[in-house]
Design a protein around this motif. Structure first.
Motif, PDB file in Angstrom:
ATOM      1  N   LYS A 108     -15.068  -4.182  13.667  1.00  0.00           N
ATOM      2  CA  LYS A 108     -14.560  -3.550  14.874  1.00  0.00           C
ATOM      3  C   LYS A 108     -13.119  -3.129  14.667  1.00  0.00           C
ATOM      4  N   ARG A 109     -12.817  -1.905  15.051  1.00  0.00           N
ATOM      5  CA  ARG A 109     -11.467  -1.401  14.879  1.00  0.00           C
ATOM      6  C   ARG A 109     -10.539  -1.948  15.960  1.00  0.00           C
ATOM      7  N   SER A 110      -9.280  -2.116  15.596  1.00  0.00           N
ATOM      8  CA  SER A 110      -8.286  -2.504  16.594  1.00  0.00           C
ATOM      9  C   SER A 110      -7.916  -1.285  17.427  1.00  0.00           C
ATOM     10  N   ASP A 111      -7.351  -1.529  18.608  1.00  0.00           N
ATOM     11  CA  ASP A 111      -7.066  -0.428  19.532  1.00  0.00           C
ATOM     12  C   ASP A 111      -6.160   0.630  18.935  1.00  0.00           C
ATOM     13  N   ASP A 112      -5.226   0.218  18.065  1.00  0.00           N
ATOM     14  CA  ASP A 112      -4.302   1.204  17.509  1.00  0.00           C
ATOM     15  C   ASP A 112      -4.971   2.098  16.468  1.00  0.00           C
ATOM     16  N   GLN A 113      -6.208   1.778  16.072  1.00  0.00           N
ATOM     17  CA  GLN A 113      -6.943   2.613  15.128  1.00  0.00           C
ATOM     18  C   GLN A 113      -7.903   3.571  15.834  1.00  0.00           C
ATOM     19  N   LEU A 114      -8.058   3.424  17.131  1.00  0.00           N
ATOM     20  CA  LEU A 114      -8.973   4.260  17.877  1.00  0.00           C
ATOM     21  C   LEU A 114      -8.304   5.552  18.301  1.00  0.00           C
ATOM     22  N   SER A 115      -9.077   6.639  18.325  1.00  0.00           N
ATOM     23  CA  SER A 115      -8.541   7.899  18.815  1.00  0.00           C
ATOM     24  C   SER A 115      -8.387   7.814  20.329  1.00  0.00           C
TER      25      SER A 115
ATOM     26  N   GLN B 215     -10.443   6.504  25.828  1.00  0.00           N
ATOM     27  CA  GLN B 215     -10.747   6.999  27.169  1.00  0.00           C
ATOM     28  C   GLN B 215     -12.222   6.807  27.505  1.00  0.00           C
ATOM     29  N   CYS B 216     -13.081   7.054  26.523  1.00  0.00           N
ATOM     30  CA  CYS B 216     -14.525   6.885  26.746  1.00  0.00           C
ATOM     31  C   CYS B 216     -14.876   5.422  26.999  1.00  0.00           C
ATOM     32  N   GLU B 217     -14.296   4.534  26.211  1.00  0.00           N
ATOM     33  CA  GLU B 217     -14.613   3.117  26.355  1.00  0.00           C
ATOM     34  C   GLU B 217     -14.116   2.566  27.687  1.00  0.00           C
ATOM     35  N   LEU B 218     -12.974   3.043  28.141  1.00  0.00           N
ATOM     36  CA  LEU B 218     -12.465   2.629  29.451  1.00  0.00           C
ATOM     37  C   LEU B 218     -13.322   3.211  30.573  1.00  0.00           C
ATOM     38  N   ALA B 219     -13.749   4.452  30.396  1.00  0.00           N
ATOM     39  CA  ALA B 219     -14.566   5.125  31.415  1.00  0.00           C
ATOM     40  C   ALA B 219     -15.927   4.445  31.579  1.00  0.00           C
ATOM     41  N   ILE B 220     -16.498   3.990  30.473  1.00  0.00           N
ATOM     42  CA  ILE B 220     -17.812   3.343  30.523  1.00  0.00           C
ATOM     43  C   ILE B 220     -17.782   2.108  31.413  1.00  0.00           C
ATOM     44  N   GLN B 221     -16.657   1.399  31.408  1.00  0.00           N
ATOM     45  CA  GLN B 221     -16.530   0.169  32.193  1.00  0.00           C
ATOM     46  C   GLN B 221     -16.192   0.431  33.665  1.00  0.00           C
ATOM     47  N   ALA B 222     -15.769   1.649  33.966  1.00  0.00           N
ATOM     48  CA  ALA B 222     -15.342   1.977  35.325  1.00  0.00           C
ATOM     49  C   ALA B 222     -16.520   2.424  36.189  1.00  0.00           C
TER      50      ALA B 222
ATOM     51  N   LYS C 213     -18.089  10.062  34.138  1.00  0.00           N
ATOM     52  CA  LYS C 213     -16.729  10.228  33.617  1.00  0.00           C
ATOM     53  C   LYS C 213     -16.747  10.525  32.125  1.00  0.00           C
ATOM     54  N   VAL C 214     -17.611   9.842  31.392  1.00  0.00           N
ATOM     55  CA  VAL C 214     -17.732  10.100  29.953  1.00  0.00           C
ATOM     56  C   VAL C 214     -18.211  11.526  29.712  1.00  0.00           C
ATOM     57  N   LEU C 215     -19.166  11.976  30.513  1.00  0.00           N
ATOM     58  CA  LEU C 215     -19.684  13.341  30.376  1.00  0.00           C
ATOM     59  C   LEU C 215     -18.562  14.358  30.516  1.00  0.00           C
ATOM     60  N   HIS C 216     -17.703  14.187  31.512  1.00  0.00           N
ATOM     61  CA  HIS C 216     -16.587  15.123  31.722  1.00  0.00           C
ATOM     62  C   HIS C 216     -15.567  15.023  30.595  1.00  0.00           C
TER      63      HIS C 216
ATOM     64  N   LEU D 195     -17.444   7.650  13.136  1.00  0.00           N
ATOM     65  CA  LEU D 195     -18.859   7.310  13.348  1.00  0.00           C
ATOM     66  C   LEU D 195     -19.082   6.698  14.726  1.00  0.00           C
ATOM     67  N   TYR D 196     -18.360   7.235  15.708  1.00  0.00           N
ATOM     68  CA  TYR D 196     -18.440   6.701  17.067  1.00  0.00           C
ATOM     69  C   TYR D 196     -19.077   7.704  18.014  1.00  0.00           C
ATOM     70  N   THR D 197     -19.921   7.203  18.920  1.00  0.00           N
ATOM     71  CA  THR D 197     -20.455   8.000  20.013  1.00  0.00           C
ATOM     72  C   THR D 197     -20.449   7.157  21.280  1.00  0.00           C
ATOM     73  N   PRO D 198     -20.056   7.732  22.420  1.00  0.00           N
ATOM     74  CA  PRO D 198     -20.071   6.985  23.681  1.00  0.00           C
ATOM     75  C   PRO D 198     -21.476   6.766  24.231  1.00  0.00           C
ATOM     76  N   LEU D 199     -22.471   7.379  23.592  1.00  0.00           N
ATOM     77  CA  LEU D 199     -23.846   7.242  24.080  1.00  0.00           C
ATOM     78  C   LEU D 199     -24.298   5.784  24.111  1.00  0.00           C
ATOM     79  N   VAL D 200     -23.917   5.025  23.094  1.00  0.00           N
ATOM     80  CA  VAL D 200     -24.354   3.624  23.019  1.00  0.00           C
ATOM     81  C   VAL D 200     -23.876   2.838  24.235  1.00  0.00           C
ATOM     82  N   GLY D 201     -22.582   2.930  24.527  1.00  0.00           N
ATOM     83  CA  GLY D 201     -22.028   2.205  25.664  1.00  0.00           C
ATOM     84  C   GLY D 201     -22.640   2.645  26.986  1.00  0.00           C
ATOM     85  N   CYS D 202     -22.900   3.947  27.109  1.00  0.00           N
ATOM     86  CA  CYS D 202     -23.487   4.471  28.350  1.00  0.00           C
ATOM     87  C   CYS D 202     -24.923   3.990  28.530  1.00  0.00           C
ATOM     88  N   ILE D 203     -25.680   3.914  27.430  1.00  0.00           N
ATOM     89  CA  ILE D 203     -27.061   3.433  27.532  1.00  0.00           C
ATOM     90  C   ILE D 203     -27.077   1.957  27.907  1.00  0.00           C
ATOM     91  N   PHE D 204     -26.174   1.184  27.310  1.00  0.00           N
ATOM     92  CA  PHE D 204     -26.069  -0.227  27.692  1.00  0.00           C
ATOM     93  C   PHE D 204     -25.722  -0.358  29.182  1.00  0.00           C
TER      94      PHE D 204
END
Length: 274
Positions: A9-16, A21-28, A34-37, A54-63
């Protein structure tokens, strides 16, 4: 076989910024919308960074959507919402082979969608080029995940059956070993073999059929047999070693299915003549 090892797992400072924004949006609240927009409004450079990670927000949204799944399946609204997000990700050229890490395990969209019974999402991802035999961090592919009922019941939900039908109808899985080998000559790992097991995790190298027997999933096992799956020699050896033969014979007797009898007799003859 494609790599299925766990990813760090990457640390926050390694994330784009877009990934954060996507990971925060998924939890909101309203996270999927929000992720779609966010994906729709992202620059090409931001999308490129997600693909490189190699990241996609689809996984978090499906969960997120899958939390509301029941023994009756998923709501029409959640299915439509997920399908729309998948289409947007495809239009923005997000890789269908990417995933995301949750619980120290790398997950893929098509596998998580199959697990929760999102059959239309599985169909869309296959149409977009997702390889069904790619595995997650636990060594499981989309076919294996299809029969792992998230509600914890030993029954086959209608949505799970539709996922299985989709995989067979679209040629993503075969029960013919010769056909599987032929189809995978040019691109190994693109089609699931129904009689093969997982490659890691808590149940290494156990086939779907064996897992269903072990969990007393009679209805699901019958569905597998009707699709052409068999009890392999390896399965039979595990059945006898783990003292499950009596359970297996009682389940077969309930079906009165000749194909199972043939495969069992074949396995016995091979085993005792070895």
């Amino acid at each position: 076989m494609k790599s299925y090892r766990k990813r760090k797992k990457r640390s926050d400072d390694q994330l784009s910024q877009l990934q954060l924004q996507c990971e925060l949006a998924i939890q909101a609240p309203g996270g999927v919308s929000k992720v779609l927009h966010l994906i729709e409004g992202a620059s090409d450079d931001d999308i490129k960074l997600l693909n490189e990670a190699l990241y996609t927000p689809l996984v978090g949204c499906i969960f997120r959507l899958g939390k509301n799944t029941t023994r009756n399946g998923n709501s029409t609204q959640s299915q439509l919402q997920l399908d729309e997000l998948i289409e947007v990700c495809y239009r923005r050229n997000l890789s269908v082979h990417s995933g995301a890490t949750f619980g120290e395990c790398f997950h893929r969209p098509i596998i998580v969608a199959a697990y929760y019974g999102y059959y239309s999402a599985v169909r869309l991802l296959l149409q977009q080029g997702a390889l069904p035999d790619l595995r997650d961090g636990d060594g499981k592919n989309v076919f294996y995940a299809t029969f792992q009922n998230p509600t914890g019941r030993n029954t086959l939900r209608e949505c799970d059956k539709q996922v299985a039908d989709t995989l067979w109808d679209m040629g993503a899985v075969t029960c013919d070993l010769g056909e599987w080998r032929k189809m995978n000559q040019s691109q190994f790992g693109c089609v699931c073999y129904s009689n093969y097991g997982s490659a890691g995790g808590s149940s290494p190298h156990r086939s779907v059929m064996y897992q269903l027997l072990n969990n007393k999933c009679l209805q699901t096992m019958k569905c597998m047999v009707e699709k052409g799956s068999v009890i392999t020699d390896e399965d039979f050896l595990k059945i006898t070693k783990c003292k499950l033969l009596k359970r297996f014979l009682s389940m077969v007797h309930v079906w009165n299915h000749p194909q199972v009898y043939r495969s069992l007799v074949k396995s016995q003859l091979k085993h005792f003549n070895a």
